[in-house]
Scaffold this active site. Structure first.
Site, short mmCIF file in Angstrom:
data_model
loop_
_atom_site.label_atom_id
_atom_site.label_comp_id
_atom_site.label_asym_id
_atom_site.label_seq_id
_atom_site.Cartn_x
_atom_site.Cartn_y
_atom_site.Cartn_z
CB THR A 211 5.86 -2.19 7.37
OG1 THR A 211 5.69 -3.33 8.03
CG2 THR A 211 6.94 -2.08 6.98
CG ASN A 212 5.53 -1.28 13.02
OD1 ASN A 212 6.02 -2.77 12.64
ND2 ASN A 212 4.63 -1.07 12.51
#
Ligand SMILES: Cc1cc2nc3c(=O)[nH]c(=O)nc-3n(C[C@H](O)[C@H](O)[C@H](O)COP(=O)(O)O)c2cc1C
Length: 419
Positions: A211-212
């Site tokens: 993810t980020n």
């Protein structure tokens, strides 16, 4: 009086100052809440001598702010105005009017009046001689020139026993002024806004994912601002810790594929697309459906492939929509943003810096560069994201939605060509 409009969802900051008419603010508070407004009350120390905070607290169902320094909040003057669609000073004393005109900020009410970026309505109440004093006349003129709505007090018997002009304006007059001011803020009515927000989450196995650092705050702020300004809003959100904004249809997704599907399904409906989501660019090529055991790890599941480019794909399918993109850049901000705007055939792009301690990713505030398709880049100072969202809607409205010869809202594509 014209038909009473609903104030549903409007956030009003009612400031009560130390006039004998302070008790009339109690009835006004009830009228505002009855019409659907969410009202928070702030009082000057003098006002608390006339009516107790407890009265307003009980009727508004919210704590009353009255001190700059003694509450639990830090910066109460900023918090109070950040959350307001309109500040209503009722009653407004001669003292408060003078301080506001001169920019004096020595208590919570006068300080928040300086900090407020939303419309301000003031309802004076005082003795006739005070209202007619040249000092007050010039203060009122100065404030009106700055766009503050200062209502005329009414003629009649005054608390002093004299007859004159200085009475608190009739409640329907105040309600009308509030509704009229809020209507000005419904400048996105008729638009259907599709917003994407947050990160996406791409599985490595049954419990792990890529993810980020996106928090979703910017997209939620845009969705909230557009809804409050009258638009119909659908928010397609990756996983975030945020509460869905009131009055917005929120669709939760996890992966880039899911986000693409939900956005595509709603794109034909939208008149404006605001793509704030930090969609992951890469995903594990062969995610495992079970949890991978530590000793079985060979690194293979982390071989990555590209995810679909949602914005580019929607851009190819556009018929009438205005497209607003976001560019998260770490270097050459303007050049990279301009390139993305052209490559994806956007109408408007917001360029964010995502390096350094005050990176736009995840924080509560951000600066930005606004870049319209045909126009100058506009640097925007660091603002809370909710205010940045309003600034964005102002600018997109002016640059993309309205034009002296703008056709009806349905014809956004025409408007796009004009620019
Ligand atoms: C009984 C009483 C009634 C007052 N009524 C008014 C009024 O109607 N309008 C006004 O401008 N000032 C009125 N004042 C004076 C204000 O309370 C005074 O100027 C005060 O400093 C205002 O503070 P504030 O503006 O911070 O609330 C009144 C004072 C007293 C003692």
């Amino acid at each position: 009086m014209s038909e009473r409009r609903s104030l549903r969802g409007a956030r009003i900051l009612l400031c009560v100052t130390g006039s004998i008419a302070a008790y009339k603010a109690v009835s006004l508070l009830r009228a505002l809440t009855r019409d659907g407004a969410e009202v928070s009350v702030v009082m000057t120390p003098s006002a608390t001598r006339f009516v107790t905070p407890l009265t307003f607290e009980t009727l508004s169902g919210r704590p009353v702010r009255h001190g700059l320094f003694d509450g639990a909040e830090t910066m109460p003057h900023l918090r109070a105005t950040d959350e307001a669609d309109l500040v209503l000073v009722a009653p407004a004393t001669a003292n408060c009017l003078a301080k506001c005109a001169l920019g004096v900020a020595d208590d919570l009410v006068s300080t928040l009046l300086l900090a407020a970026r939303c419309p301000i309505v003031m309802t004076p109440a005082m003795d006739g001689d005070m209202w007619e004093h040249p000092a007050l006349v010039s203060h009122v003129r100065a404030m009106r020139e700055r766009g503050v709505v200062v209502l005329e007090p009414e003629d009649g018997p005054l608390a002093s026993g004299l007859i004159g002009k200085g009475r608190f304006p009739a409640e329907p007059t105040v309600m009308e002024a509030v509704a009229a001011c809020l209507d000005r803020r419904r400048d996105w009515a008729g638009q259907r806004v599709l917003v994407s927000a947050g990160p996406t989450r791409e599985p490595i196995d049954a419990v792990r994912f890529v993810t980020n650092a996106s928090s979703g705050k910017m997209g939620y702020a845009v969705a909230d601002a557009a809804a409050r300004r009258g638009a119909d809003v659908v928010l397609v959100s990756g996983p975030t810790a945020l509460a869905p904004p009131t009055g917005v249809t929120t669709v939760d997704v996890l992966t880039a594929d899911e986000m693409a599907r939900e956005m595509e399904a709603r794109f034909a409906w939208a008149t404006v697309l605001v793509m704030t989501a930090a969609v992951g660019d890469f995903r594990p090529r062969r995610p495992s459906s079970v949890k991978i055991k530590k000793h079985d790890w060979d690194g293979a599941p982390l071989a990555l492939e590209r995810t679909p480019d949602i914005l580019a794909s929607l851009s190819r399918k556009r018929t009438h929509q205005i497209l607003v993109g976001f560019a998260a850049e770490s270097d050459n901000l303007l050049d990279n943003g301009r390139k993305k705007l052209r490559q994806k055939d956007l109408d408007f792009i917001v360029i964010n810096r995502v390096t350094g301690a005050d990176s736009a990713l995840g924080g509560d505030t951000s600066d930005a560069i606004f870049l319209p398709r045909h126009g100058q880049a506009m640097p925007v100072e660091r603002l809370p994201k909710r205010l940045l969202a309003d600034r964005l809607l102002d600018t997109v409205r002016d640059q993309c939605l309205t034009h002296p010869s703008a056709p009806a809202l349905e014809s956004n594509r025409e408007i796009r060509r004009i620019h």
